[in-house]
Motif scaffolding. Structure first.
Motif, PDB file in Angstrom:
ATOM      1  N   PHE A 113     -52.899 -23.814  27.637  1.00 36.62           N
ATOM      2  CA  PHE A 113     -52.583 -22.389  27.645  1.00 36.62           C
ATOM      3  C   PHE A 113     -53.185 -21.716  28.880  1.00 36.62           C
ATOM      4  O   PHE A 113     -52.504 -20.994  29.597  1.00 36.62           O
ATOM      5  N   LEU A 114     -54.464 -21.963  29.137  1.00 35.61           N
ATOM      6  CA  LEU A 114     -55.128 -21.320  30.261  1.00 35.61           C
ATOM      7  C   LEU A 114     -54.650 -21.842  31.613  1.00 35.61           C
ATOM      8  O   LEU A 114     -54.463 -21.068  32.550  1.00 35.61           O
ATOM      9  N   MET A 115     -54.421 -23.131  31.708  1.00 37.06           N
ATOM     10  CA  MET A 115     -54.169 -23.721  33.017  1.00 37.06           C
ATOM     11  C   MET A 115     -52.710 -23.711  33.448  1.00 37.06           C
ATOM     12  O   MET A 115     -52.429 -23.653  34.645  1.00 37.06           O
ATOM     13  N   THR A 116     -51.776 -23.775  32.506  1.00 39.91           N
ATOM     14  CA  THR A 116     -50.385 -24.038  32.911  1.00 39.91           C
ATOM     15  C   THR A 116     -49.383 -22.906  32.686  1.00 39.91           C
ATOM     16  O   THR A 116     -48.250 -23.006  33.130  1.00 39.91           O
ATOM     17  N   THR A 117     -49.752 -21.844  31.986  1.00 40.30           N
ATOM     18  CA  THR A 117     -48.736 -20.837  31.620  1.00 40.30           C
ATOM     19  C   THR A 117     -48.413 -19.856  32.730  1.00 40.30           C
ATOM     20  O   THR A 117     -47.396 -19.167  32.647  1.00 40.30           O
ATOM     21  N   ALA A 118     -49.232 -19.771  33.763  1.00 37.78           N
ATOM     22  CA  ALA A 118     -48.952 -18.836  34.862  1.00 37.78           C
ATOM     23  C   ALA A 118     -49.568 -19.392  36.144  1.00 37.78           C
ATOM     24  O   ALA A 118     -50.564 -20.116  36.089  1.00 37.78           O
ATOM     25  N   PRO A 119     -48.993 -19.046  37.295  1.00 37.11           N
ATOM     26  CA  PRO A 119     -49.611 -19.469  38.558  1.00 37.11           C
ATOM     27  C   PRO A 119     -50.905 -18.671  38.786  1.00 37.11           C
ATOM     28  O   PRO A 119     -50.994 -17.508  38.418  1.00 37.11           O
ATOM     29  N   TRP A 120     -51.864 -19.324  39.374  1.00 35.40           N
ATOM     30  CA  TRP A 120     -53.143 -18.690  39.697  1.00 35.40           C
ATOM     31  C   TRP A 120     -53.121 -18.284  41.151  1.00 35.40           C
ATOM     32  O   TRP A 120     -52.930 -19.123  42.029  1.00 35.40           O
ATOM     33  N   ARG A 121     -53.278 -16.991  41.425  1.00 40.04           N
ATOM     34  CA  ARG A 121     -53.253 -16.453  42.798  1.00 40.04           C
ATOM     35  C   ARG A 121     -54.670 -16.318  43.324  1.00 40.04           C
ATOM     36  O   ARG A 121     -55.541 -15.767  42.653  1.00 40.04           O
ATOM     37  N   ARG A 122     -54.892 -16.820  44.539  1.00 37.17           N
ATOM     38  CA  ARG A 122     -56.217 -16.727  45.157  1.00 37.17           C
ATOM     39  C   ARG A 122     -56.571 -15.262  45.389  1.00 37.17           C
ATOM     40  O   ARG A 122     -55.740 -14.485  45.809  1.00 37.17           O
ATOM     41  N   ARG A 123     -57.800 -14.921  45.075  1.00 42.80           N
ATOM     42  CA  ARG A 123     -58.289 -13.533  45.245  1.00 42.80           C
ATOM     43  C   ARG A 123     -58.886 -13.332  46.615  1.00 42.80           C
ATOM     44  O   ARG A 123     -59.410 -14.157  47.227  1.00 42.80           O
TER      45      ARG A 123
END
Length: 161
Positions: free
Chosen positions: A151-161
């Motif tokens: 759920f945490l890792m795959t449901t959305a892309p992670w954008r660098r801050r």
């Protein structure tokens, strides 16, 4: 008589090659009982490549795919550092920590987690493929029995801050 018996035994031992210094067949190299220390292993460059801070918005629709997860949809922050993923999100007073077991340029293996709802996940490591493109980090579960991790890792892309 006794001296003759001892002399015969010594002669037989020498003839058999026991204890002879010039006998190459019986010579054995001496190895230390404790192996010499090895140099510390450098972490793979893949860790440095993805280390950093990210954020993602996990949509409410993700709960339909993962009905048993303990986490809530919404805005999440991710810090990747020191061999772990640290997640902070809605309704979480502290970080959710997922420790790396290994990482290379395309694959991340995370330790099994005793906090996962699924009992099998408490004993089985998770394996992910990952890619970093244009500041967006995406994970794809190869084998992960822990729904909370997926759920945490795959449901959305992670954008660098």
């Amino acid at each position: 008589m006794r001296a003759t018996a001892v002399l015969l035994l010594v002669s037989a031992a020498l003839a058999a090659g026991c204890g002879g210094e010039d006998d190459d067949e019986t010579a054995r190299p001496t190895e230390p009982l404790i192996p010499p220390p090895t140099e510390p292993v450098e972490p793979p460059p893949a860790i440095d490549m993805i280390d950093g801070e990210y954020e993602a918005t996990i949509p409410a629709s993700a709960r339909r795919r993962y009905p048993k997860v303990l986490h809530r949809p919404g805005r999440w922050r991710l810090l990747i550092a020191q061999g772990a993923l640290y997640f902070e999100g809605p309704g979480r007073p502290g970080d959710e920590e997922i420790r790396f077991k290994s990482i290379d340029e395309t694959t991340l293996v995370v330790h099994a987690d005793a906090r996962c709802v699924d009992r099998r996940a408490r004993l089985t490591d998770g394996r992910y493929r990952y890619a970093l493109h244009g500041g967006a980090l995406r994970f794809r579960a190869v084998s992960e029995p822990c729904g909370d991790h997926r759920f945490l890792m795959t449901t959305a892309p992670w954008r660098r801050r």
